[in-house]
Design a protein around this motif. Structure first.
Motif, PDB file in Angstrom:
ATOM      1  N   MET A 195      81.378 -76.077   9.564  1.00  0.00           N
ATOM      2  CA  MET A 195      82.210 -77.271   9.351  1.00  0.00           C
ATOM      3  C   MET A 195      81.728 -78.123   8.178  1.00  0.00           C
ATOM      4  N   GLY A 196      80.419 -78.126   7.937  1.00  0.00           N
ATOM      5  CA  GLY A 196      79.900 -78.958   6.852  1.00  0.00           C
ATOM      6  C   GLY A 196      79.503 -78.187   5.617  1.00  0.00           C
ATOM      7  N   ALA A 197      80.118 -77.017   5.413  1.00  0.00           N
ATOM      8  CA  ALA A 197      79.705 -76.135   4.317  1.00  0.00           C
ATOM      9  C   ALA A 197      79.784 -76.815   2.960  1.00  0.00           C
ATOM     10  N   GLU A 198      80.843 -77.592   2.718  1.00  0.00           N
ATOM     11  CA  GLU A 198      81.005 -78.214   1.401  1.00  0.00           C
ATOM     12  C   GLU A 198      79.936 -79.273   1.139  1.00  0.00           C
ATOM     13  N   ILE A 199      79.335 -79.799   2.200  1.00  0.00           N
ATOM     14  CA  ILE A 199      78.252 -80.773   2.026  1.00  0.00           C
ATOM     15  C   ILE A 199      76.934 -80.057   1.799  1.00  0.00           C
ATOM     16  N   TRP A 200      76.638 -79.057   2.657  1.00  0.00           N
ATOM     17  CA  TRP A 200      75.352 -78.369   2.544  1.00  0.00           C
ATOM     18  C   TRP A 200      75.225 -77.621   1.225  1.00  0.00           C
TER      19      TRP A 200
ATOM     20  N   GLU B   3      83.220 -71.555 -18.338  1.00  0.00           N
ATOM     21  CA  GLU B   3      83.840 -72.841 -18.630  1.00  0.00           C
ATOM     22  C   GLU B   3      83.361 -73.877 -17.620  1.00  0.00           C
ATOM     23  N   ALA B   4      83.392 -73.514 -16.343  1.00  0.00           N
ATOM     24  CA  ALA B   4      82.951 -74.436 -15.295  1.00  0.00           C
ATOM     25  C   ALA B   4      82.808 -73.678 -13.991  1.00  0.00           C
ATOM     26  N   ILE B   5      82.020 -74.256 -13.083  1.00  0.00           N
ATOM     27  CA  ILE B   5      81.894 -73.752 -11.715  1.00  0.00           C
ATOM     28  C   ILE B   5      82.155 -74.918 -10.779  1.00  0.00           C
ATOM     29  N   SER B   6      82.962 -74.681  -9.759  1.00  0.00           N
ATOM     30  CA  SER B   6      83.279 -75.733  -8.800  1.00  0.00           C
ATOM     31  C   SER B   6      83.258 -75.158  -7.390  1.00  0.00           C
ATOM     32  N   LEU B   7      83.115 -76.050  -6.422  1.00  0.00           N
ATOM     33  CA  LEU B   7      83.075 -75.659  -5.013  1.00  0.00           C
ATOM     34  C   LEU B   7      84.311 -76.200  -4.325  1.00  0.00           C
ATOM     35  N   GLN B   8      85.130 -75.287  -3.771  1.00  0.00           N
ATOM     36  CA  GLN B   8      86.354 -75.675  -3.084  1.00  0.00           C
ATOM     37  C   GLN B   8      86.542 -74.797  -1.859  1.00  0.00           C
ATOM     38  N   ASP B   9      86.715 -75.447  -0.718  1.00  0.00           N
ATOM     39  CA  ASP B   9      86.996 -74.722   0.528  1.00  0.00           C
ATOM     40  C   ASP B   9      85.966 -73.620   0.786  1.00  0.00           C
ATOM     41  N   ARG B  10      84.694 -73.988   0.677  1.00  0.00           N
ATOM     42  CA  ARG B  10      83.573 -73.074   0.939  1.00  0.00           C
ATOM     43  C   ARG B  10      83.509 -71.913  -0.057  1.00  0.00           C
TER      44      ARG B  10
ATOM     45  N   HIS C  59      92.532 -66.757 -18.793  1.00  0.00           N
ATOM     46  CA  HIS C  59      91.099 -66.598 -18.622  1.00  0.00           C
ATOM     47  C   HIS C  59      90.790 -66.159 -17.190  1.00  0.00           C
ATOM     48  N   ALA C  60      89.809 -65.288 -17.081  1.00  0.00           N
ATOM     49  CA  ALA C  60      89.439 -64.744 -15.769  1.00  0.00           C
ATOM     50  C   ALA C  60      88.842 -65.838 -14.892  1.00  0.00           C
ATOM     51  N   THR C  61      89.304 -65.897 -13.658  1.00  0.00           N
ATOM     52  CA  THR C  61      88.789 -66.826 -12.656  1.00  0.00           C
ATOM     53  C   THR C  61      88.412 -66.036 -11.418  1.00  0.00           C
ATOM     54  N   MET C  62      87.221 -66.307 -10.893  1.00  0.00           N
ATOM     55  CA  MET C  62      86.717 -65.563  -9.739  1.00  0.00           C
ATOM     56  C   MET C  62      86.298 -66.536  -8.654  1.00  0.00           C
ATOM     57  N   ALA C  63      86.403 -66.088  -7.415  1.00  0.00           N
ATOM     58  CA  ALA C  63      86.034 -66.914  -6.268  1.00  0.00           C
ATOM     59  C   ALA C  63      85.031 -66.154  -5.410  1.00  0.00           C
ATOM     60  N   LEU C  64      83.935 -66.828  -5.075  1.00  0.00           N
ATOM     61  CA  LEU C  64      82.890 -66.255  -4.232  1.00  0.00           C
ATOM     62  C   LEU C  64      82.807 -67.046  -2.934  1.00  0.00           C
ATOM     63  N   ASP C  65      82.912 -66.360  -1.809  1.00  0.00           N
ATOM     64  CA  ASP C  65      82.765 -66.998  -0.502  1.00  0.00           C
ATOM     65  C   ASP C  65      81.277 -67.220  -0.242  1.00  0.00           C
ATOM     66  N   LEU C  66      80.849 -68.474  -0.309  1.00  0.00           N
ATOM     67  CA  LEU C  66      79.425 -68.779  -0.156  1.00  0.00           C
ATOM     68  C   LEU C  66      78.888 -68.482   1.239  1.00  0.00           C
ATOM     69  N   LEU C  67      79.767 -68.431   2.225  1.00  0.00           N
ATOM     70  CA  LEU C  67      79.299 -68.128   3.573  1.00  0.00           C
ATOM     71  C   LEU C  67      78.631 -66.755   3.636  1.00  0.00           C
ATOM     72  N   MET C  68      78.981 -65.896   2.708  1.00  0.00           N
ATOM     73  CA  MET C  68      78.414 -64.549   2.700  1.00  0.00           C
ATOM     74  C   MET C  68      76.912 -64.563   2.438  1.00  0.00           C
ATOM     75  N   TYR C  69      76.427 -65.559   1.701  1.00  0.00           N
ATOM     76  CA  TYR C  69      75.020 -65.613   1.327  1.00  0.00           C
ATOM     77  C   TYR C  69      74.249 -66.716   2.040  1.00  0.00           C
ATOM     78  N   THR C  70      74.929 -67.671   2.607  1.00  0.00           N
ATOM     79  CA  THR C  70      74.237 -68.836   3.173  1.00  0.00           C
ATOM     80  C   THR C  70      74.162 -68.802   4.688  1.00  0.00           C
ATOM     81  N   PHE C  71      74.492 -67.667   5.293  1.00  0.00           N
ATOM     82  CA  PHE C  71      74.428 -67.557   6.747  1.00  0.00           C
ATOM     83  C   PHE C  71      73.006 -67.740   7.266  1.00  0.00           C
ATOM     84  N   ASN C  72      72.009 -67.583   6.372  1.00  0.00           N
ATOM     85  CA  ASN C  72      70.622 -67.652   6.827  1.00  0.00           C
ATOM     86  C   ASN C  72      70.139 -69.081   7.089  1.00  0.00           C
TER      87      ASN C  72
END
Length: 221
Positions: free
Chosen positions: A31-36, A57-64, A83-96
């Motif tokens: 629930m608090g992923a965007e804060i952590w 160009e930039a990196i931003s955090l949106q919806d985890r 321009h190529a834009t990619m999205a990485l689900d941070l939950l995949m790496y921060t489960f620890n």
């Protein structure tokens, strides 16, 4: 033996506390992923800016999700360029994170938990930056085609190194970091958990008494 019984009780309590702590901690993590994970975005952009200054160009955090806006032109299925834009689900790496906090609480209880949690969080941040950075480099080198790879300047040798860094950051680092950080923050519990109970030393046998002196009797002549 008493030492074996104490170690089994300690291990049982540790596992029980761990299983009790995991559900609420994972709920808070989700629930608090965007804060952590807010620091991950600027830290990852800083790391990639040093490695590939003309790439992002930039990196931003949106919806985890960590969104990478690149400077590499790509052609869409409709024939338009952008321009190529990619999205990485941070939950995949921060489960620890919740797993590590649960292990610390199960080992130490409430004693120094706030400080240990903050140290654990700060220690995990570089591992998340590593994983996110190599995920981006892997995507550039292998997933977006030869044209983007040539524009990025990633050669064959660098591509192999990127693949190794990506595999390490995805398969090994998240779990390895939990073990190492827990061992650093809970050394007493680590020794107690993995120390083989010493067998009770056999009591030394009582020394045999000195042989009684026999009196010589003068035989009668």
């Amino acid at each position: 033996m008493k030492s074996n019984s104490k170690q089994r009780n300690f291990l049982s309590q540790l596992l029980l506390r761990l299983f009790l702590a995991l559900p609420p901690l994972y709920a808070l993590w989700f629930m608090g992923a965007e804060i952590w994970f807010a620091p991950v975005s600027p830290l990852t952009q800083g790391a990639l800016s040093l490695a590939m200054p003309q790439s992002l160009e930039a990196i931003s955090l949106q919806d985890r999700q960590l969104l990478f806006d690149t400077r590499y032109p790509v052609q869409t299925a409709s024939g338009q360029w952008g321009h190529a834009t990619m999205a990485l689900d941070l939950l995949m790496y921060t489960f620890n994170l919740p797993l590590l906090i649960a292990m610390i609480w199960a080992s130490r209880g409430l004693s120094g938990l706030a400080k240990a949690t903050m140290l654990a969080y700060l220690a995990l941040l570089p591992t998340w930056v590593w994983s996110a950075s190599f995920w981006y480099l892997k995507t550039i080198a292998l997933d977006l085609g030869a044209q983007v790879r040539e524009r990025s300047g990633i050669g064959p040798v660098a591509t192999e190194l990127v693949g190794l860094g990506y595999q390490f950051g995805t398969l090994i680092l998240p779990s390895l970091a939990v073990v190492l950080i827990w061992a650093w923050l809970c050394p007493a519990q680590l020794r107690r958990l993995f120390t083989v109970p010493m067998q009770q030393r056999a009591k030394p046998a009582p020394q045999a008494g000195k042989p009684a002196r026999t009196r010589r009797r003068n035989g009668s002549s």
